[in-house]
Design a protein around this motif. Structure first.
Motif, PDB file in Angstrom:
ATOM      1  N   VAL A 196       0.807  -1.230  -0.166  1.00  0.00           N
ATOM      2  CA  VAL A 196      -0.018  -0.050   0.074  1.00  0.00           C
ATOM      3  C   VAL A 196       0.917   1.031  -0.001  1.00  0.00           C
ATOM      4  O   VAL A 196       0.714   2.080  -0.628  1.00  0.00           O
ATOM      5  N   ASN A 197       1.956   1.415   0.864  1.00  0.00           N
ATOM      6  CA  ASN A 197       2.505   2.649   1.228  1.00  0.00           C
ATOM      7  C   ASN A 197       3.569   2.755   0.137  1.00  0.00           C
ATOM      8  O   ASN A 197       4.024   3.889  -0.270  1.00  0.00           O
ATOM      9  N   THR A 198       4.120   1.567  -0.671  1.00  0.00           N
ATOM     10  CA  THR A 198       5.289   1.924  -1.380  1.00  0.00           C
ATOM     11  C   THR A 198       4.987   1.397  -2.958  1.00  0.00           C
ATOM     12  O   THR A 198       4.827   2.087  -3.874  1.00  0.00           O
ATOM     13  N   LEU A 199       4.817  -0.009  -3.101  1.00  0.00           N
ATOM     14  CA  LEU A 199       4.486  -0.397  -4.471  1.00  0.00           C
ATOM     15  C   LEU A 199       3.442   0.277  -5.124  1.00  0.00           C
ATOM     16  O   LEU A 199       3.551   0.407  -6.459  1.00  0.00           O
ATOM     17  N   ALA A 200       2.209   0.462  -4.495  1.00  0.00           N
ATOM     18  CA  ALA A 200       0.930   1.254  -5.065  1.00  0.00           C
ATOM     19  C   ALA A 200       1.627   2.348  -5.736  1.00  0.00           C
ATOM     20  O   ALA A 200       0.867   2.660  -6.907  1.00  0.00           O
ATOM     21  N   GLN A 201       2.331   2.966  -5.343  1.00  0.00           N
ATOM     22  CA  GLN A 201       2.723   4.396  -5.803  1.00  0.00           C
ATOM     23  C   GLN A 201       3.353   4.198  -7.138  1.00  0.00           C
ATOM     24  O   GLN A 201       3.239   4.976  -8.054  1.00  0.00           O
ATOM     25  N   TYR A 202       4.302   3.108  -7.199  1.00  0.00           N
ATOM     26  CA  TYR A 202       4.896   2.932  -8.357  1.00  0.00           C
ATOM     27  C   TYR A 202       3.923   2.420  -9.490  1.00  0.00           C
ATOM     28  O   TYR A 202       3.926   2.825 -10.837  1.00  0.00           O
ATOM     29  N   LYS A 203       2.794   1.601  -9.072  1.00  0.00           N
ATOM     30  CA  LYS A 203       2.065   1.395  -9.951  1.00  0.00           C
ATOM     31  C   LYS A 203       0.820   2.349 -10.717  1.00  0.00           C
ATOM     32  O   LYS A 203       0.984   2.494 -11.706  1.00  0.00           O
ATOM     33  N   LEU A 204       0.959   3.290  -9.738  1.00  0.00           N
ATOM     34  CA  LEU A 204      -0.046   4.555 -10.032  1.00  0.00           C
ATOM     35  C   LEU A 204       0.928   5.248 -10.917  1.00  0.00           C
ATOM     36  O   LEU A 204       0.348   5.973 -12.037  1.00  0.00           O
ATOM     37  N   ILE A 205       2.179   5.534 -10.631  1.00  0.00           N
ATOM     38  CA  ILE A 205       2.845   6.310 -11.241  1.00  0.00           C
ATOM     39  C   ILE A 205       3.133   5.869 -12.908  1.00  0.00           C
ATOM     40  O   ILE A 205       2.880   6.493 -13.996  1.00  0.00           O
ATOM     41  N   HIS A 206       3.294   4.332 -12.892  1.00  0.00           N
ATOM     42  CA  HIS A 206       3.527   3.784 -14.017  1.00  0.00           C
ATOM     43  C   HIS A 206       2.053   4.010 -15.209  1.00  0.00           C
ATOM     44  O   HIS A 206       2.346   4.030 -16.227  1.00  0.00           O
ATOM     45  N   GLU A 207       1.098   3.894 -14.424  1.00  0.00           N
ATOM     46  CA  GLU A 207      -0.211   4.090 -15.127  1.00  0.00           C
ATOM     47  C   GLU A 207      -0.380   5.577 -15.566  1.00  0.00           C
ATOM     48  O   GLU A 207      -0.759   5.859 -16.868  1.00  0.00           O
ATOM     49  N   PHE A 208      -0.220   6.597 -14.876  1.00  0.00           N
ATOM     50  CA  PHE A 208      -0.598   7.964 -15.209  1.00  0.00           C
ATOM     51  C   PHE A 208       0.703   8.856 -15.548  1.00  0.00           C
ATOM     52  O   PHE A 208       0.166  10.135 -16.188  1.00  0.00           O
ATOM     53  N   LEU A 209       1.735   8.618 -15.296  1.00  0.00           N
ATOM     54  CA  LEU A 209       3.034   9.784 -15.610  1.00  0.00           C
ATOM     55  C   LEU A 209       3.214   9.742 -17.050  1.00  0.00           C
ATOM     56  O   LEU A 209       3.472  10.846 -17.520  1.00  0.00           O
ATOM     57  N   PRO A 210       3.019   8.468 -17.835  1.00  0.00           N
ATOM     58  CA  PRO A 210       3.736   8.650 -19.407  1.00  0.00           C
ATOM     59  C   PRO A 210       2.643   9.881 -20.088  1.00  0.00           C
ATOM     60  O   PRO A 210       3.221  10.722 -20.818  1.00  0.00           O
ATOM     61  N   ASP A 211       1.321  10.149 -19.820  1.00  0.00           N
ATOM     62  CA  ASP A 211       0.547  11.076 -20.386  1.00  0.00           C
ATOM     63  C   ASP A 211       0.993  12.510 -19.839  1.00  0.00           C
ATOM     64  O   ASP A 211       1.095  13.452 -20.480  1.00  0.00           O
ATOM     65  N   MET A 212       1.377  12.675 -18.589  1.00  0.00           N
ATOM     66  CA  MET A 212       1.811  13.908 -18.083  1.00  0.00           C
ATOM     67  C   MET A 212       3.108  14.143 -18.874  1.00  0.00           C
ATOM     68  O   MET A 212       3.664  15.357 -19.355  1.00  0.00           O
ATOM     69  N   ILE A 213       4.252  13.235 -18.900  1.00  0.00           N
ATOM     70  CA  ILE A 213       5.366  13.349 -19.826  1.00  0.00           C
ATOM     71  C   ILE A 213       5.135  13.893 -21.079  1.00  0.00           C
ATOM     72  O   ILE A 213       5.838  14.668 -21.557  1.00  0.00           O
ATOM     73  N   SER A 214       3.944  13.171 -21.816  1.00  0.00           N
ATOM     74  CA  SER A 214       3.980  13.413 -23.130  1.00  0.00           C
ATOM     75  C   SER A 214       3.602  15.009 -23.432  1.00  0.00           C
ATOM     76  O   SER A 214       3.663  15.575 -24.540  1.00  0.00           O
ATOM     77  N   ARG A 215       2.901  15.482 -22.392  1.00  0.00           N
ATOM     78  CA  ARG A 215       2.237  17.090 -22.480  1.00  0.00           C
ATOM     79  C   ARG A 215       3.297  17.957 -21.747  1.00  0.00           C
ATOM     80  O   ARG A 215       3.089  19.170 -21.819  1.00  0.00           O
ATOM     81  N   ASN A 216       4.116  17.421 -21.122  1.00  0.00           N
ATOM     82  CA  ASN A 216       5.099  18.227 -20.250  1.00  0.00           C
ATOM     83  C   ASN A 216       4.319  19.079 -19.299  1.00  0.00           C
ATOM     84  O   ASN A 216       4.644  20.297 -18.951  1.00  0.00           O
ATOM     85  N   HIS A 217       3.315  18.396 -18.739  1.00  0.00           N
ATOM     86  CA  HIS A 217       2.610  19.152 -17.706  1.00  0.00           C
ATOM     87  C   HIS A 217       1.486  18.096 -16.822  1.00  0.00           C
ATOM     88  O   HIS A 217       1.472  17.052 -17.288  1.00  0.00           O
ATOM     89  N   GLY A 218       1.809  18.366 -15.429  1.00  0.00           N
ATOM     90  CA  GLY A 218       1.345  17.389 -14.436  1.00  0.00           C
ATOM     91  C   GLY A 218       2.019  17.626 -12.975  1.00  0.00           C
ATOM     92  O   GLY A 218       2.746  18.676 -12.843  1.00  0.00           O
ATOM     93  N   MET A 219       1.507  16.671 -12.422  1.00  0.00           N
ATOM     94  CA  MET A 219       2.189  16.791 -10.761  1.00  0.00           C
ATOM     95  C   MET A 219       1.822  15.510 -10.128  1.00  0.00           C
ATOM     96  O   MET A 219       0.646  14.871 -10.231  1.00  0.00           O
ATOM     97  N   ILE A 220       3.086  15.104  -9.494  1.00  0.00           N
ATOM     98  CA  ILE A 220       2.958  13.936  -8.783  1.00  0.00           C
ATOM     99  C   ILE A 220       3.193  14.338  -7.308  1.00  0.00           C
ATOM    100  O   ILE A 220       4.364  15.011  -6.833  1.00  0.00           O
ATOM    101  N   VAL A 221       2.243  13.884  -6.408  1.00  0.00           N
ATOM    102  CA  VAL A 221       2.629  14.611  -4.893  1.00  0.00           C
ATOM    103  C   VAL A 221       2.774  12.921  -4.146  1.00  0.00           C
ATOM    104  O   VAL A 221       1.632  12.183  -4.257  1.00  0.00           O
ATOM    105  N   THR A 222       3.766  12.868  -3.441  1.00  0.00           N
ATOM    106  CA  THR A 222       4.166  11.849  -2.569  1.00  0.00           C
ATOM    107  C   THR A 222       3.890  12.176  -1.114  1.00  0.00           C
ATOM    108  O   THR A 222       4.742  13.049  -0.727  1.00  0.00           O
ATOM    109  N   VAL A 223       3.132  11.673  -0.446  1.00  0.00           N
ATOM    110  CA  VAL A 223       2.895  11.722   0.943  1.00  0.00           C
ATOM    111  C   VAL A 223       3.611  10.651   1.677  1.00  0.00           C
ATOM    112  O   VAL A 223       3.248   9.389   1.676  1.00  0.00           O
ATOM    113  N   ALA A 224       4.738  11.214   2.348  1.00  0.00           N
ATOM    114  CA  ALA A 224       5.719  10.048   3.074  1.00  0.00           C
ATOM    115  C   ALA A 224       5.336  10.251   4.527  1.00  0.00           C
ATOM    116  O   ALA A 224       4.087  10.318   5.008  1.00  0.00           O
ATOM    117  N   SER A 225       6.323  10.208   5.352  1.00  0.00           N
ATOM    118  CA  SER A 225       6.447  10.621   6.864  1.00  0.00           C
ATOM    119  C   SER A 225       7.364  11.100   7.378  1.00  0.00           C
ATOM    120  O   SER A 225       8.559  10.968   6.977  1.00  0.00           O
TER     121      SER A 225
END
Length: 360
Positions: A196-225
């Motif tokens: 939940v805390n770690t691997l899920a973030q990689y899965k979500l980034i793999h899914e949604f980051l490519p579209d952000m990169i293609s448009r050079n626009h977007g934001m990834i927020v990482t809530v750690a501790s």
């Protein structure tokens, strides 16, 4: 939430080190104020009784404060420019699509409510649990096990179909904790925390980051501790999973520039201290001047304030405790050991259920 509420002098937690440091930053270390004070003092009539034999001493200290204030402002500007790669971008919030994982309760719930009120963005709550509140206008809930790659892919496809576009902001907020000494954690508990805390973030980034990169626009927020910077006895596995979040954030921020040539995709790291959420159900967290027990709204507000700037950033909540934990590894080993050992007393089963814990 009004602008007045966002600019409060005193925090929800009362008078804390953060409040004191804010007062100092906005007075003694504000170069505009200390410069004005120097001018007024310099040109004040020499006969003014309140300046008797004190003028040069006060001017000396005002010059010191002015220099320190200028250094602080320049350092902050340099840091902002560096992490934003010297380029700016514009977020049209009513048109952005924001995903908040774990948005059904805790920090996520408050992030969703504040973003809906202040940004009027289109918001997606991605959670395995249904929201425990009425969703505002423009907010949709998609039930999803974020630890399952196929479930994430299916949810992503449905989101793109429903909204007619791919999400532009991903707030990786979902988290889980089993506050136990390492040998008391079962294998299933440790695996679940990392999923939940770690691997899920990689899965979500793999899914949604490519579209952000293609448009050079977007934001990834990482809530750690803050536990990611300073491991506390009794929650070693949890802190390890959150430490991986920090490495993910730092590596991603660099790869966006060096490998993917998308410097306008923003990255935000959030490291909150203990807060009044279900996460602290098995703990007796410290509530002191340096590290107060946070209200969930305080953490959410810090996240939303940074997100709405449209800029990369590092948000430590509470800031005074974060300064210590962030710089811990540069301190002497004896101090590091002493601090970690001291934290052991906070990871104890409470005698009475905390009033903010509503579920088992």
């Amino acid at each position: 939430m009004s602008d007045i509420a966002r600019r409060r002098w005193f925090s929800r937690e009362g008078f804390t080190a953060d409040v004191l440091s804010s007062i100092v930053r906005n007075t003694v270390l504000d170069p505009s104020k200390t410069f004005l004070a120097q001018v007024l003092l310099h040109y004040a009539p020499p006969t003014a009784t309140f300046l008797a034999q004190k003028r040069e001493v006060v001017l000396k200290w005002l010059r010191v404060a002015f220099a320190l204030g200028l250094l602080r402002v320049f350092n902050a500007w340099l840091s902002r420019r560096a992490i934003n790669r010297g380029v700016s971008d514009k977020f049209d919030w009513p048109r952005e699509i924001v995903i908040v994982t774990g948005g059904s309760n805790g920090f996520g719930k408050n992030i969703v409510l504040m973003l809906a009120a202040r940004a009027k963005a289109r918001i997606v709550v991605l959670d395995i649990l249904e929201p425990q509140y009425t969703l505002p206008a423009g907010v949709r809930f998609y039930q999803c096990d974020i630890t399952d790659s196929s479930a994430v892919a299916a949810a992503a496809e449905k989101i793109r179909t429903d909204f007619g576009a791919s999400p532009t902001v991903l707030i990786n907020n979902a988290g889980i904790i089993y506050a136990r000494p390492l040998l008391d954690n079962t294998e299933d508990q440790i695996e679940k925390m990392f999923k939940v805390n770690t691997l899920a973030q990689y899965k979500l980034i793999h899914e949604f980051l490519p579209d952000m990169i293609s448009r050079n626009h977007g934001m990834i927020v990482t809530v750690a501790s803050q536990g990611a910077n300073c491991t506390a006895p009794g929650m070693t596995a949890y802190c390890a999973s959150k430490a991986a979040n920090i490495n993910l954030h730092e590596g991603l921020a660099s790869e966006l520039v060096t490998r993917y040539k998308a410097p306008r995709v923003r990255t935000i790291l959030v490291t909150p201290a203990y807060a009044k959420t279900f996460v602290t159900r098995d703990m007796d967290p410290e509530d002191g001047f340096l590290s107060p027990l946070l209200e969930p709204e305080t953490v959410a507000e810090a996240v939303v304030n940074q997100v709405l700037t449209g800029k990369s950033g590092y948000v430590g909540v509470s800031a005074a405790a974060n300064f210590i934990t962030f710089n811990l590894r540069s301190m002497p080993l004896w101090f590091q050991s002493l601090l970690r050992d001291r934290l052991d007393r906070t990871i104890k089963t409470p005698l009475v259920k905390h009033p903010w814990v509503r579920n088992e």
